[in-house]
Scaffold this motif. Structure first.
Motif, PDB file in Angstrom:
ATOM      1  N   ALA A 116      29.287 -43.517  41.504  1.00 35.84           N
ATOM      2  CA  ALA A 116      28.634 -43.226  40.226  1.00 35.84           C
ATOM      3  C   ALA A 116      28.160 -44.495  39.535  1.00 35.84           C
TER       4      ALA A 116
ATOM      5  N   ALA B  21      30.063 -39.642  34.092  1.00 33.62           N
ATOM      6  CA  ALA B  21      28.940 -39.506  35.018  1.00 33.62           C
ATOM      7  C   ALA B  21      28.582 -38.041  35.234  1.00 33.62           C
ATOM      8  N   CYS B  22      29.583 -37.174  35.303  1.00 34.59           N
ATOM      9  CA  CYS B  22      29.331 -35.750  35.523  1.00 34.59           C
ATOM     10  C   CYS B  22      28.655 -35.123  34.319  1.00 34.59           C
TER      11      CYS B  22
ATOM     12  N   SER C 108      33.909 -42.568  41.729  1.00 37.52           N
ATOM     13  CA  SER C 108      33.571 -43.358  40.538  1.00 37.52           C
ATOM     14  C   SER C 108      32.804 -44.613  40.926  1.00 37.52           C
TER      15      SER C 108
ATOM     16  N   PRO D 135      23.689 -44.669  41.467  1.00 37.28           N
ATOM     17  CA  PRO D 135      23.474 -43.441  40.679  1.00 37.28           C
ATOM     18  C   PRO D 135      22.657 -42.380  41.422  1.00 37.28           C
TER      19      PRO D 135
ATOM     20  N   PHE E 134      24.921 -40.524  43.654  1.00 35.19           N
ATOM     21  CA  PHE E 134      25.778 -39.620  42.888  1.00 35.19           C
ATOM     22  C   PHE E 134      24.995 -38.402  42.419  1.00 35.19           C
TER      23      PHE E 134
END
Length: 118
Positions: A99, A68-69, A96, A103, A106
Motif C-alpha cells: 500500500a 489505504a482501504c 501495508s 499504490p 494495491f
C-alpha cells in the motif's frame, strides 16, 4: 571445613553486573546492591518488550491498511474478509508495504477484494 576466599570470582561477578548497568542513572549504575536489582528489572523489561514490539508493529500495519482501504472505499474488516475469499494469502505486513510502496498494485488487490465480496 576450610574457609573459602572468593576474591577473584567475586570481583568478576561484580564487574559483570556493573558493566551490564553502565549508563543507568544514580546509584543503580554504581552500587552493587542496587545494580543487581536494576539489571534484573532490565532483563525482565527487555523480555516483555520483545513481545510487545510484535504487537505494536501489527497494530501499525492494521492502521496503515485501514487508511489505504478506506481511500479505496472498503473498510479494513471487509478488506481482510475479501482477501480470504479471493485467496490472497499476503500477511498484513506485506499488504501495508504494498500500500505504501506500490499504490497501483494495491489498487489491483483492492479491486480483486471488491469482486470477491460482490
Amino acid at each position: 571445613m576450610p574457609r573459602v576466599r572468593r576474591g577473584a570470582a567475586r570481583r568478576q561477578a561484580k564487574k559483570r553486573i556493573l558493566k551490564s548497568v553502565s549508563g543507568h542513572r544514580g546509584p543503580a549504575g554504581r552500587q552493587i546492591r542496587l545494580a543487581k536489582e536494576a539489571a534484573t528489572r532490565a532483563e525482565v523489561n527487555a523480555k516483555t518488550d520483545r513481545r510487545r514490539r510484535k504487537r505494536e508493529f501489527r497494530g501499525l500495519w492494521v492502521v496503515r491498511l485501514n487508511a489505504a482501504c478506506r481511500a479505496r472505499g472498503v473498510r479494513y474488516s471487509e478488506f481482510v474478509h475479501g482477501c480470504k475469499k479471493a485467496n490472497i494469502e499476503l500477511n498484513r505486513k506485506m499488504l501495508s508495504e504494498i500500500a505504501i510502496a506500490d499504490p497501483e498494485g494495491f489498487d489491483k488487490i483492492a479491486e480483486a477484494v471488491k469482486a470477491a465480496l460482490a
